[in-house]
Design an enzyme around this catalytic site. Structure first.
Site, PDB file in Angstrom:
ATOM      1  N   GLU A 137       2.163  11.153  -4.613  1.00  0.00           N
ATOM      2  CA  GLU A 137       1.600  10.270  -3.584  1.00  0.00           C
ATOM      3  C   GLU A 137       1.639  10.918  -2.205  1.00  0.00           C
ATOM      4  O   GLU A 137       2.161  10.346  -1.240  1.00  0.00           O
ATOM      5  CB  GLU A 137       2.325   8.921  -3.606  1.00  0.00           C
ATOM      6  CG  GLU A 137       2.136   8.192  -4.937  1.00  0.00           C
ATOM      7  CD  GLU A 137       2.752   6.813  -4.991  1.00  0.00           C
ATOM      8  OE1 GLU A 137       3.707   6.564  -4.247  1.00  0.00           O
ATOM      9  OE2 GLU A 137       2.292   5.978  -5.786  1.00  0.00           O
ATOM     10  N   GLU A 192       0.599   6.399 -12.994  1.00  0.00           N
ATOM     11  CA  GLU A 192       1.505   5.260 -12.823  1.00  0.00           C
ATOM     12  C   GLU A 192       0.702   3.972 -12.886  1.00  0.00           C
ATOM     13  O   GLU A 192      -0.274   3.811 -12.145  1.00  0.00           O
ATOM     14  CB  GLU A 192       2.186   5.296 -11.455  1.00  0.00           C
ATOM     15  CG  GLU A 192       3.207   6.374 -11.299  1.00  0.00           C
ATOM     16  CD  GLU A 192       3.963   6.223  -9.978  1.00  0.00           C
ATOM     17  OE1 GLU A 192       4.150   5.087  -9.506  1.00  0.00           O
ATOM     18  OE2 GLU A 192       4.354   7.265  -9.433  1.00  0.00           O
TER      19      GLU A 192
HETATM   20  C1  BG6 Z   1       4.819   3.950  -6.999  1.00  0.00           C
HETATM   21  C2  BG6 Z   1       5.899   4.985  -6.766  1.00  0.00           C
HETATM   22  O1  BG6 Z   1       3.826   3.966  -6.047  1.00  0.00           O
HETATM   23  O2  BG6 Z   1       5.298   2.633  -7.085  1.00  0.00           O
HETATM   24  C3  BG6 Z   1       7.123   4.747  -7.635  1.00  0.00           C
HETATM   25  O3  BG6 Z   1       5.400   6.290  -6.979  1.00  0.00           O
HETATM   26  C4  BG6 Z   1       7.520   3.290  -7.534  1.00  0.00           C
HETATM   27  O4  BG6 Z   1       8.146   5.605  -7.220  1.00  0.00           O
HETATM   28  C5  BG6 Z   1       6.346   2.445  -7.998  1.00  0.00           C
HETATM   29  O5  BG6 Z   1       8.685   3.012  -8.261  1.00  0.00           O
HETATM   30  C6  BG6 Z   1       6.628   0.968  -8.087  1.00  0.00           C
HETATM   31  O6  BG6 Z   1       7.113   0.484  -6.866  1.00  0.00           O
HETATM   32  P1  BG6 Z   1       8.520  -0.235  -6.731  1.00  0.00           P
HETATM   33  O7  BG6 Z   1       8.733  -0.377  -5.288  1.00  0.00           O
HETATM   34  O8  BG6 Z   1       8.397  -1.520  -7.462  1.00  0.00           O
HETATM   35  O9  BG6 Z   1       9.516   0.665  -7.372  1.00  0.00           O
END
Ligand code: BG6
Length: 491
Positions: free
Chosen positions: A202, A389
């Site tokens: 990211e 992701e």
């Molecule tokens: C993504 C990140 O954008 O969001 C992850 O790369 C992160 O590291 C994921 O864990 C989900 O967000 P959160 O804040 O619920 O962990």
């Protein structure tokens, strides 16, 4: 069958959020090791430290990335804080068992990061930590033995403390050489085990300052840091090809999908501008090999003069990414008017969309937006996409018999994979899909482990109580079926 025969299915985790073992195997500390945990429902963690005058204070962290400690501040561990990232999901001690579980689900890929602080705990000058190198060698070898083709990310929200203390972090161009050397060691050591890499996770989140009140100095700091990362990534791509011309190196961009809240042309323009600033500025540099034409407007807005050398421009041209990895969780709306209800997310601040449902954490669920976004990206960049992701953070309940009925997660994944399939049918070239956090891990924004994304449950709570025992959730069996049918069976 819609998906290609060699379509990659798996999950993605990161060293800082899953590995733990923070002071084992010669690893050095990273910033997020000092962040507090379990800020239920809020984003914005706190990084506690000792001030020069001896008192304790904290700096607020935006999404697992922390600004520097103020002058004279020192990292210190305080007994009343549970630092969840230090143990995380204890993947450090459980990776063998976790790889078995991944193989049971039929994974063909797995994405994690190499912790920089395990390979170089004190920068290039401190030398390579051989124990760290061997840890990953064993992990990657086991993955291969189980038929899993790893995709490895070099940097994800885990800046070694050493770099902040010694160089002041990414504003310093010295970090470029540090990173390239780290990449060289990884590419060389693992060239027979890993042929798909991503440089920075990211990389575009440094542009999010545009949505907050900021000073010109902050704009300059963020954009210079990002430029240094872009150059470091481009040089790493070039290096990978020298070490093994077969290696594929992708970029990874945070997928921020926005809609205009109203049909007012000003809202449409504002939404497109945000896409340019936050997504395309970085993605163009990494994929097209130069900054886009609107960069001039962007620099002018904050009166930013970047330190860019001729060699940087050459490296950017020559070190373009082979594929576009991106994250996608949700969409939000934007407007230039005073209406709208503020939405929730981690990095992503926008407005609610009345047509969408929300997760327990208030994140809007938008599978069609996922397909829309894939088209947007593929039309612009025309290189293979990799969904690295995607997933739902939710609380899970373990039943008396140990089962975990997470149909909310299955529903989320089912709806998104259906849209992925449709995007492929409509012509988008997608090389793989990895769910986020297939093994429960620590949330980047809130520090909670009880905000679970996993298909595999990890027995640990936000207070640090638990055994780290693994359990298969219902989604584990569902995803296994989905993979067996190459995405055809989503029932
Ligand atoms: C993504 C990140 O954008 O969001 C992850 O790369 C992160 O590291 C994921 O864990 C989900 O967000 P959160 O804040 O619920 O962990």
């Amino acid at each position: 069958m819609t998906m290609k025969k060699d379509f990659l299915w798996g999950t993605s985790i990161s060293a800082a959020q899953a590995e733990g073992g923070w002071n084992e195997g010669g690893r050095g500390p990273v910033q997020v090791d000092f962040a507090d945990s379990g800020n239920a429902q809020t984003s914005g963690r706190r990084l506690f430290y000792r001030k020069a005058d001896g008192t304790r204070d904290f700096v607020p962290g935006a999404y697992a990335m922390f600004p520097h400690l103020p002058e004279g501040g020192k990292y210190e561990s305080f007994d009343d804080i549970y630092y969840a990232n230090r143990n995380a999901s204890d993947f450090y001690h459980h990776y063998k068992e976790d790889i078995e579980l991944m193989a049971e689900m039929g994974f063909s890929t797995f994405n994690t990061t190499v912790s920089w602080a395990r390979i170089f705990p004190r920068g290039v000058e401190g030398g390579v930590n051989q124990e760290g190198v061997e840890f990953y060698r064993d992990m990657f070898t086991r993955l291969r033995e189980h038929g899993i083709d790893p995709i490895i990310t070099l940097y994800k929200y885990d800046e070694p403390v050493y770099f902040e203390e010694t160089y002041g972090g990414w504003t310093n161009r010295a970090m470029i050489d540090q990173f390239v050397e780290f990449a060289r060691v990884c590419f060389t050591e693992y060239k027979d085990l890993v042929n798909k890499w991503m440089t920075f996770n990211e990389i575009n989140v440094l542009m999010l300052f545009k949505d907050f009140p900021h000073t010109e100095a902050q704009a300059k700091e963020n954009m210079q840091s990002m430029h240094n990362q872009i150059v470091a990534a481009a040089r790493a791509v070039k290096l990978a090809k020298q070490i093994n011309p077969e290696m594929k190196v992708g970029t990874m961009i945070c997928g921020l999908c926005n809609y205009p809240l109203t049909p007012d042309p000003l809202d449409v323009m504002d939404t497109y501008k945000s896409f340019q600033d936050v997504f395309c500025y970085a993605a163009d540099a990494m994929i097209r090999g130069s900054y886009p034409s609107f960069a001039k407007r962007l620099w002018k807005e904050d009166n930013v003069q970047l330190n860019i050398t001729e060699q940087d421009l050459k490296d950017m041209k020559e070190g373009t990414a082979d594929f576009l990895g991106f994250s996608y969780y949700m969409s939000q709306c934007r407007t230039t008017h005073d209406d709208g209800v503020e939405g929730k997310g981690n990095v992503f601040l926008g407005l609610e969309n009345p047509y969408l449902e929300k997760s327990e954490w208030g994140w809007q669920i938008d599978p069609v937006g996922f397909r829309y976004f894939m088209h947007l990206l593929y039309d612009r960049y025309n290189i293979p996409l990799l969904v690295i992701e995607n997933g739902l953070g939710a609380k899970d309940k373990v039943e008396a018999d140990g089962s975990i009925h997470d149909d909310y997660r299955i529903n989320y994944l089912r709806a998104h994979i259906a849209q992925l399939r449709q995007a492929v049918e409509e012509g988008v070239d997608v090389m793989g899909y990895t769910t986020w956090g297939g093994i429960d891990l620590v949330s980047a924004s809130t520090g909670q482990i009880e905000k679970r994304y996993g298909l595999i449950y990890v027995d640990m709570n936000d207070k640090g109580e638990g055994t780290f025992e693994r359990k298969r959730k219902d989604s584990f069996f569902w995803y296994k079926k989905c993979i067996e049918s190459n995405g055809e069976d989503l029932d």
